[in-house]
Design a protein around this motif. Structure first.
Motif, PDB file in Angstrom:
ATOM      1  N   TYR A 110      33.061  36.360  53.806  1.00 25.46           N
ATOM      2  CA  TYR A 110      32.691  37.398  54.702  1.00 25.46           C
ATOM      3  C   TYR A 110      32.572  36.964  56.171  1.00 25.46           C
ATOM      4  CZ  TYR A 110      30.262  41.281  56.950  1.00 25.46           C
ATOM      5  OH  TYR A 110      29.878  42.100  57.905  1.00 25.46           O
ATOM      6  N   ASN A 113      35.858  36.089  57.853  1.00 23.42           N
ATOM      7  CA  ASN A 113      36.648  37.078  58.110  1.00 23.42           C
ATOM      8  C   ASN A 113      35.888  37.967  59.180  1.00 23.42           C
ATOM      9  OD1 ASN A 113      39.276  37.237  56.256  1.00 23.42           O
ATOM     10  ND2 ASN A 113      37.619  36.365  55.285  1.00 23.42           N
ATOM     11  N   TYR A 235      39.163  35.264  47.307  1.00 20.39           N
ATOM     12  CA  TYR A 235      38.661  36.305  47.970  1.00 20.39           C
ATOM     13  C   TYR A 235      39.375  36.583  49.240  1.00 20.39           C
ATOM     14  CZ  TYR A 235      34.760  35.636  44.824  1.00 20.39           C
ATOM     15  OH  TYR A 235      34.053  35.477  43.449  1.00 20.39           O
ATOM     16  N   ILE A 238      42.498  38.272  48.679  1.00 17.60           N
ATOM     17  CA  ILE A 238      42.239  39.429  48.472  1.00 17.60           C
ATOM     18  C   ILE A 238      42.068  40.477  49.713  1.00 17.60           C
ATOM     19  CG2 ILE A 238      40.453  41.397  47.723  1.00 17.60           C
ATOM     20  CD1 ILE A 238      39.950  39.329  45.283  1.00 17.60           C
ATOM     21  N   ALA A 239      41.551  39.897  50.470  1.00 18.00           N
ATOM     22  CA  ALA A 239      41.254  40.296  51.847  1.00 18.00           C
ATOM     23  C   ALA A 239      42.549  40.560  52.803  1.00 18.00           C
ATOM     24  CB  ALA A 239      40.051  39.809  52.736  1.00 18.00           C
ATOM     25  N   VAL A 242      45.121  43.368  51.168  1.00 21.46           N
ATOM     26  CA  VAL A 242      44.630  44.610  51.699  1.00 21.46           C
ATOM     27  C   VAL A 242      44.702  44.875  53.059  1.00 21.46           C
ATOM     28  CG1 VAL A 242      42.683  46.282  51.845  1.00 21.46           C
ATOM     29  CG2 VAL A 242      42.708  44.923  49.758  1.00 21.46           C
ATOM     30  N   TYR A 243      44.521  43.885  53.785  1.00 22.56           N
ATOM     31  CA  TYR A 243      44.714  43.957  55.306  1.00 22.56           C
ATOM     32  C   TYR A 243      46.390  44.072  55.553  1.00 22.56           C
ATOM     33  CZ  TYR A 243      44.656  42.860  60.425  1.00 22.56           C
ATOM     34  OH  TYR A 243      44.732  42.895  61.570  1.00 22.56           O
ATOM     35  N   TYR A 272      39.760  47.327  55.661  1.00 21.77           N
ATOM     36  CA  TYR A 272      38.604  46.452  54.878  1.00 21.77           C
ATOM     37  C   TYR A 272      37.641  47.248  53.761  1.00 21.77           C
ATOM     38  CZ  TYR A 272      39.450  41.992  57.391  1.00 21.77           C
ATOM     39  OH  TYR A 272      40.018  40.860  57.631  1.00 21.77           O
ATOM     40  N   THR A 274      38.950  48.960  50.961  1.00 23.28           N
ATOM     41  CA  THR A 274      38.993  48.570  49.686  1.00 23.28           C
ATOM     42  C   THR A 274      38.543  47.092  49.620  1.00 23.28           C
ATOM     43  OG1 THR A 274      41.175  49.698  49.684  1.00 23.28           O
ATOM     44  CG2 THR A 274      40.756  47.948  48.038  1.00 23.28           C
ATOM     45  N   THR A 275      38.603  46.232  50.365  1.00 23.16           N
ATOM     46  CA  THR A 275      38.027  44.842  50.234  1.00 23.16           C
ATOM     47  C   THR A 275      36.653  44.802  50.136  1.00 23.16           C
ATOM     48  OG1 THR A 275      39.696  43.885  51.721  1.00 23.16           O
ATOM     49  CG2 THR A 275      37.789  42.464  51.446  1.00 23.16           C
ATOM     50  N   TRP A 279      34.702  43.441  46.865  1.00 22.82           N
ATOM     51  CA  TRP A 279      33.645  42.471  46.960  1.00 22.82           C
ATOM     52  C   TRP A 279      32.356  42.846  46.683  1.00 22.82           C
ATOM     53  CZ3 TRP A 279      34.593  40.379  52.833  1.00 22.82           C
ATOM     54  CH2 TRP A 279      35.811  39.585  52.653  1.00 22.82           C
TER      55      TRP A 279
END
Length: 318
Positions: A110, A113, A235, A238-239, A242-243, A272, A274-275, A279
């Motif tokens: 986190y 990002n 992770y 994943i981000a 989605v982005y 973000y 959904t991210t 998370w």
């Protein structure tokens, strides 16, 4: 992928260098009560503590539908030495690994990002403050990791219980930011994530030493933190997925070189949302794993505390 596998090389080489790892290693429970006493106590006390711990554990797991998870293969005593081979066969280690992997590592990703999160939510002007909030709260979280040692006479809570308590703010923060993504919520969520991850990062070495032995803490902790590169990759992917899935492609040309480049830019809550939800679910899994670890190790901590109290009473009476 080769770089992700590198953290496993040193523990693997270390485990191969020990030929006696299949047999049980000598365990020495830790003594936290008196700072003037040696950290490790004799094996005679260890045998007594093993008997004290095994009986309550057997009694607790009888008639319990979750006895297989909570009671099987539990630690006999604190400070029992675990070689690398013994460690990876230990249920408590994988519960601990999951709690770290699904907790502090998510907080680290986190923070990595945070700049893009602020940009997508049109909070670029608050980026410096967000970074300061995360850094400050992470620092105070590391300071709070000393509470188990400061309050051990007043609060009879195992260190694994403190670890579980430190993980509570993490899913709360991500569920909060998933539900509402404004400036105040972003600051509050960042503060909670920083506190939680900072506490876990600082307390992890002590937990590893108490659960799996102080003499092997270097190798064992290196095995534990292999979750950081793996989690950062997972992770982060994943981000990124989605982005990119919610972004738009734009074409940018460099006036000096004339090179045309295509990039994906995403703006709004969808980037973000959904991210944050994923998370939050992942960190909730880490919290559940830490609670199970606390339940499994609580008898060992209780036996160590009882032994310390008996020694203290004996010293006072003599």
């Amino acid at each position: 992928m080769v770089l992700l596998a590198l953290p496993l090389i040193i523990p693997a080489c270390s485990s191969c260098s020990h030929v006696d790892t299949d047999g049980p290693n000598p365990a020495s429970p830790l003594n936290h009560d008196d700072p003037h006493k040696p950290l490790l106590i004799s094996n005679n006390h260890q045998m007594e503590s093993n008997a004290m711990v095994q009986k309550p554990m057997e009694h607790q797991t009888q008639g319990n539908c979750c006895g297989t998870i909570v009671g099987k293969g539990h630690l006999a005593a604190l400070g029992e030495e675990h070689s690398a081979k013994k460690l990876i066969r230990c249920v408590d280690f994988w519960l601990y690994y999951t709690a770290y992997f699904c907790g502090a590592t998510v907080g680290l990703v986190y923070s990595n990002n945070l700049g893009q999160i602020a940009q997508s939510l049109q909070q670029q002007s608050q980026l410096t403050m967000l970074l300061a909030v995360y850094s400050s709260c992470s620092f105070f979280g590391r300071l709070l990791s000393a509470l188990p040692d400061i309050l051990h006479r007043k609060v009879s809570l195992a260190r694994t219980g403190w670890l579980a308590a430190a993980l509570v703010p993490m899913p709360m923060a991500f569920f909060l930011m998933w539900n509402q993504q404004d400036a105040i919520t972003l600051v509050a969520g960042t503060a909670l994530v920083g506190l939680s991850s900072g506490f876990i990062f600082a307390a992890a070495v002590s937990v590893t030493s108490e659960l799996f032995g102080p003499n092997s803490v270097g190798v064992n902790h290196n095995i534990l933190i292999t979750n950081i590169p793996l989690g950062s990759f997972l992770y982060g992917q994943i981000a990124a997925m989605v982005y990119d899935g919610n972004g738009q492609k734009i074409t940018v040309m460099d006036n000096s070189t004339g090179i045309v480049d295509t990039m994906i830019v995403c703006m709004g809550m969808k980037c973000y949302s959904t991210t944050f939800f994923l998370w939050a679910c992942i960190t909730f899994l880490g919290l559940a794993s830490s609670i199970v670890l606390f339940i499994r190790t609580k008898p060992a901590y209780g036996a160590a505390a009882s032994r310390s109290s008996c020694k203290h009473l004996h010293q006072v009476s003599s």
